[in-house]
Write a protein that holds these residues in place. Structure first.
Motif, short mmCIF file in Angstrom:
data_model
loop_
_atom_site.label_atom_id
_atom_site.label_comp_id
_atom_site.label_asym_id
_atom_site.label_seq_id
_atom_site.Cartn_x
_atom_site.Cartn_y
_atom_site.Cartn_z
N GLU A 1 -53.71 -88.48 -39.30
CA GLU A 1 -54.35 -87.54 -40.21
C GLU A 1 -55.01 -86.47 -39.35
OE1 GLU A 1 -55.90 -85.79 -43.75
OE2 GLU A 1 -54.18 -87.08 -43.31
N VAL A 2 -54.69 -85.21 -39.62
CA VAL A 2 -55.22 -84.08 -38.85
C VAL A 2 -56.26 -83.37 -39.70
CG1 VAL A 2 -54.66 -81.90 -37.70
CG2 VAL A 2 -53.03 -83.81 -37.63
N LYS A 3 -57.41 -83.11 -39.11
CA LYS A 3 -58.47 -82.38 -39.79
C LYS A 3 -58.91 -81.22 -38.91
CE LYS A 3 -59.05 -84.65 -43.57
NZ LYS A 3 -58.69 -84.01 -44.83
N PHE A 4 -58.97 -80.03 -39.51
CA PHE A 4 -59.39 -78.82 -38.80
C PHE A 4 -60.84 -78.51 -39.14
CE2 PHE A 4 -60.15 -74.24 -38.78
CZ PHE A 4 -59.87 -73.95 -37.45
N ARG A 5 -61.60 -78.13 -38.15
CA ARG A 5 -62.97 -77.68 -38.35
C ARG A 5 -63.20 -76.47 -37.46
NH1 ARG A 5 -62.66 -79.34 -42.22
NH2 ARG A 5 -63.28 -81.27 -43.14
N SER A 6 -63.81 -75.43 -38.06
CA SER A 6 -64.15 -74.24 -37.27
C SER A 6 -65.57 -74.36 -36.73
CB SER A 6 -64.01 -72.97 -38.12
OG SER A 6 -64.81 -73.07 -39.26
N GLY A 7 -66.12 -75.53 -36.84
CA GLY A 7 -67.45 -75.83 -36.33
C GLY A 7 -67.84 -77.20 -36.86
N THR A 8 -69.00 -77.65 -36.46
CA THR A 8 -69.42 -78.97 -36.89
C THR A 8 -70.64 -78.91 -37.82
OG1 THR A 8 -70.75 -79.21 -34.88
CG2 THR A 8 -68.50 -80.11 -34.85
N GLY A 9 -70.97 -77.73 -38.29
CA GLY A 9 -72.13 -77.56 -39.17
C GLY A 9 -72.03 -78.36 -40.45
N PHE A 10 -70.81 -78.57 -40.95
CA PHE A 10 -70.62 -79.33 -42.18
C PHE A 10 -70.14 -80.75 -41.91
CE2 PHE A 10 -70.27 -74.92 -43.63
CZ PHE A 10 -71.25 -74.92 -44.61
N GLY A 11 -70.07 -81.13 -40.65
CA GLY A 11 -69.65 -82.48 -40.32
C GLY A 11 -68.44 -82.50 -39.39
N TYR A 12 -68.15 -83.67 -38.90
CA TYR A 12 -67.03 -83.87 -37.98
C TYR A 12 -65.78 -84.28 -38.74
CZ TYR A 12 -70.54 -83.62 -34.35
OH TYR A 12 -71.55 -83.19 -33.53
N ALA A 13 -64.65 -84.06 -38.13
CA ALA A 13 -63.35 -84.30 -38.77
C ALA A 13 -63.24 -85.71 -39.34
CB ALA A 13 -62.23 -84.05 -37.77
N GLU A 14 -63.63 -86.70 -38.57
CA GLU A 14 -63.46 -88.09 -38.99
C GLU A 14 -64.27 -88.43 -40.24
OE1 GLU A 14 -66.75 -88.15 -35.87
OE2 GLU A 14 -64.92 -87.02 -36.24
N GLU A 15 -65.31 -87.65 -40.51
CA GLU A 15 -66.16 -87.89 -41.68
C GLU A 15 -65.47 -87.47 -42.98
OE1 GLU A 15 -70.58 -87.35 -39.81
OE2 GLU A 15 -69.44 -85.53 -40.23
N PHE A 16 -64.39 -86.71 -42.88
CA PHE A 16 -63.72 -86.20 -44.06
C PHE A 16 -62.49 -87.01 -44.45
CE2 PHE A 16 -66.39 -82.80 -42.72
CZ PHE A 16 -66.82 -82.24 -43.90
N VAL A 17 -62.31 -88.16 -43.83
CA VAL A 17 -61.23 -89.07 -44.22
C VAL A 17 -61.92 -90.24 -44.92
CG1 VAL A 17 -59.24 -90.40 -43.44
CG2 VAL A 17 -59.90 -88.33 -42.20
N ASP A 18 -62.11 -90.06 -46.22
CA ASP A 18 -62.86 -91.05 -47.00
C ASP A 18 -61.97 -92.21 -47.42
OD1 ASP A 18 -61.31 -90.01 -49.07
OD2 ASP A 18 -62.98 -89.06 -50.10
N TYR A 19 -62.57 -93.14 -48.13
CA TYR A 19 -61.87 -94.36 -48.54
C TYR A 19 -60.61 -94.03 -49.35
CZ TYR A 19 -60.84 -98.75 -50.90
OH TYR A 19 -60.20 -99.86 -51.38
N LYS A 20 -60.73 -93.14 -50.31
CA LYS A 20 -59.59 -92.79 -51.16
C LYS A 20 -58.45 -92.18 -50.33
CE LYS A 20 -58.27 -90.27 -55.29
NZ LYS A 20 -58.70 -89.43 -56.40
N LYS A 21 -58.80 -91.28 -49.41
CA LYS A 21 -57.78 -90.65 -48.55
C LYS A 21 -57.10 -91.70 -47.68
CE LYS A 21 -55.73 -87.12 -46.59
NZ LYS A 21 -54.74 -86.31 -47.31
N ARG A 22 -57.88 -92.60 -47.13
CA ARG A 22 -57.31 -93.67 -46.29
C ARG A 22 -56.34 -94.52 -47.10
NH1 ARG A 22 -62.82 -94.14 -44.57
NH2 ARG A 22 -63.00 -96.05 -45.81
N GLN A 23 -56.71 -94.86 -48.33
CA GLN A 23 -55.84 -95.69 -49.16
C GLN A 23 -54.53 -94.97 -49.48
OE1 GLN A 23 -56.43 -98.99 -49.77
NE2 GLN A 23 -58.02 -98.47 -48.29
N LEU A 24 -54.58 -93.69 -49.75
CA LEU A 24 -53.36 -92.91 -49.99
C LEU A 24 -52.45 -92.90 -48.76
CD1 LEU A 24 -54.79 -89.87 -51.98
CD2 LEU A 24 -53.21 -91.62 -52.86
N ILE A 25 -53.05 -92.70 -47.61
CA ILE A 25 -52.28 -92.68 -46.36
C ILE A 25 -51.65 -94.04 -46.10
CG2 ILE A 25 -52.45 -92.45 -43.84
CD1 ILE A 25 -54.70 -90.35 -44.38
N ILE A 26 -52.40 -95.10 -46.33
CA ILE A 26 -51.88 -96.46 -46.11
C ILE A 26 -50.70 -96.74 -47.04
CG2 ILE A 26 -52.44 -98.91 -46.38
CD1 ILE A 26 -55.31 -98.12 -45.30
N ARG A 27 -50.82 -96.34 -48.30
CA ARG A 27 -49.70 -96.55 -49.24
C ARG A 27 -48.46 -95.78 -48.82
NH1 ARG A 27 -53.04 -95.26 -53.93
NH2 ARG A 27 -54.57 -96.88 -53.82
#
Length: 118
Positions: A52-78
């Motif tokens: 899973e690739v996440k782009f960030r133009s800065g870290t003011g709103f959080g880091y990439a890994e923080e944006f792969v939530d439970y629902k997103k992980r479950q979709l990727i796993i399926r």
């Protein structure tokens, strides 16, 4: 194409190139199954790696890994499960996240989280 889509596509290309320099082999880009998409499917040292690739133009709103939530992980796993059966893969797998960051000078940097979830 909307700018966020262009940035996402560029980030995926940058991440694929980055992983290729680390001796990963690209198998698929943007694999879709129902409502899920896997950005990159790579092979590395006998493992199939779903990225899973996440782009960030800065870290003011959080880091990439923080944006792969439970629902997103479950979709990727399926979707990964479907791909594994489709390709008749019988070896190990792994789920990674690659954060692509652009600093104020425009320099692209990467943060690779191996075995990020399952």
């Amino acid at each position: 194409m909307a700018q966020h889509n262009t940035l996402g596509s560029d980030a995926e290309a940058f991440a694929a190139d980055f992983l290729t320099t680390k001796h990963y082999t690209l198998l698929e880009k943007n694999y879709r199954h129902k409502h899920a998409e896997i950005d990159l499917i790579m092979e590395h040292r006998g493992l199939m790696v779903f990225v899973e690739v996440k782009f960030r133009s800065g870290t003011g709103f959080g880091y990439a890994e923080e944006f792969v939530d439970y629902k997103k992980r479950q979709l990727i796993i399926r979707a990964a499960d479907h791909y594994i059966h489709e390709k008749d893969w019988h070896k190990d797998i792994r789920f990674d996240i690659v954060g692509v960051y652009k600093d104020k000078e425009g320099t692209i940097r990467f943060k690779h989280f191996e075995d990020a979830f399952y």
